[in-house]
Structure formats: structure tokens, C-alpha cells
Design a protein around this motif. Structure first.
Motif: not given
Length: 172
Positions: A43-50, A100-109, A117-120, A124-129
Motif C-alpha cells: 500500500g501507501l509508502n510500501r506498507k502492507p494492508f489487507v 483510493s478509487l483511482v490509483g495504481p493497482r496494489p501489487c503483491l509483496f 520499478e514503482r519505487a524508483s 508508492f507515495d500515493v494510495r493504491p487504487g
């Protein structure tokens, strides 16, 4: 502003969609015995969420990216994925503030190349969507660099008009 819109639209979606949710819960229960699927995502800032979704594969199926799971998907699961109805429970994630409703789809760890690629690119500075430019263009996680580039381009140009444009294009 976007968080407020996310919250209000998710609340409206959950409220108006309640009959559909109940029908899909019953159908999914009959299909797999367990209608809801929960999975830890980045998730946001590379933190895990369910992340919460409707289950589209039998219980105890290995957790893999969508493009690798095709053989395990049930017939109802195929319909749910094709229609994107499997994503509806993520409105709960939006309401909670994980997404968020709009944002990058959250990936698996375990999608390490995509995470790099995303970190660079600051993705990850925004909520996934739930949806975004990559989903509208049919880009999935099988092309990590292209996906990360598309996510970054979307975020660089995301404004209120684009936000609603992505939502409308996803629904239609």
C-alpha cells in the motif's frame, strides 16, 4: 479533496450496491464456499494492508498474480473478473483509507521487480487504487516496467477531471 471524494463515492457505492453485494455473496458462497477473499498487498509508502475482493478461485489456491492464475478461476469467478464485480468489496478498503478509487493497482509483496520499478518512480507515495490508466489500457502486472511507467504517468497528470474520467471509463 480526493480522499473526501473517495470516501463519499465509496459510501454511496456500498449503500446503493447492497442488493448486488448480497446476491454476489450468495452466488460466491455457492461457488466456492467462501465468498470473500482477503490478501495482503503493498500500500501507501510500501506498507502492507489487507485487500478485500470477491473470491474467484477455490479455497486454498496459491496466491499468485492474476496473469498467472487463469487455470484456477471458477466459471463464476471468470464472470466476476470479466465484469470487474470481484473488485466491489474494495470499496470497503477505500472507505477505510487503505485505497483510493483511482490509483495504481496494489501489487503483491512477492512481485519484487514491479515493486522496484514503482519505487524508483514514486508510485508508492500515493494510495493504491481500484482503477487507473493501466487498467483502462489493459496493462497488467506481467509487464512490470510498462505498468510502473504507466502508473507514474497517470499520477503526474492526475487531476479532478482525470479522476472522474478514469472512473467513467472503468464503469463503461
Amino acid at each position: 479533496m480526493t480522499r473526501t471524494l473517495d470516501f463519499l463515492l465509496a459510501l454511496v457505492g456500498l449503500t446503493l450496491g447492497l442488493p448486488l453485494f448480497l446476491a454476489l455473496i450468495i452466488a460466491s458462497y455457492l461457488d466456492t464456499g467462501s465468498p470473500i477473499f482477503c490478501q495482503v498487498r503493498v500500500g501507501l509508502n510500501r506498507k502492507p494492508f489487507v485487500l478485500v475482493k470477491f473470491r474467484t478461485m477455490p479455497l486454498n489456491t496459491a496466491s499468485v498474480a492474476t496473469h498467472l492464475a487463469d487455470a484456477s478461476i471458477t466459471p463464476l469467478g471468470r464472470f466476476l473478473r470479466r465484469s470487474k464485480l470481484d473488485e466491489l468489496p474494495q470499496l470497503w478498503n477505500v472507505l477505510k483509507g487503505d485505497m483510493s478509487l483511482v490509483g495504481p493497482r496494489p501489487c503483491l509483496f512477492n512481485q519484487e521487480e514491479l515493486i522496484e520499478e514503482r519505487a524508483s518512480r514514486g508510485v508508492f507515495d500515493v494510495r493504491p487504487g481500484i482503477t487507473g490508466l493501466a487498467q483502462i489500457q489493459g496493462i497488467d502486472m506481467s509487464t512490470p516496467r510498462l505498468l510502473a511507467e504507466t502508473d507514474a504517468a497517470m499520477l503526474n497528470n492526475l487531476n479532478l477531471t482525470a479522476y472522474f474520467n478514469y472512473l467513467v471509463k472503468t464503469v463503461t
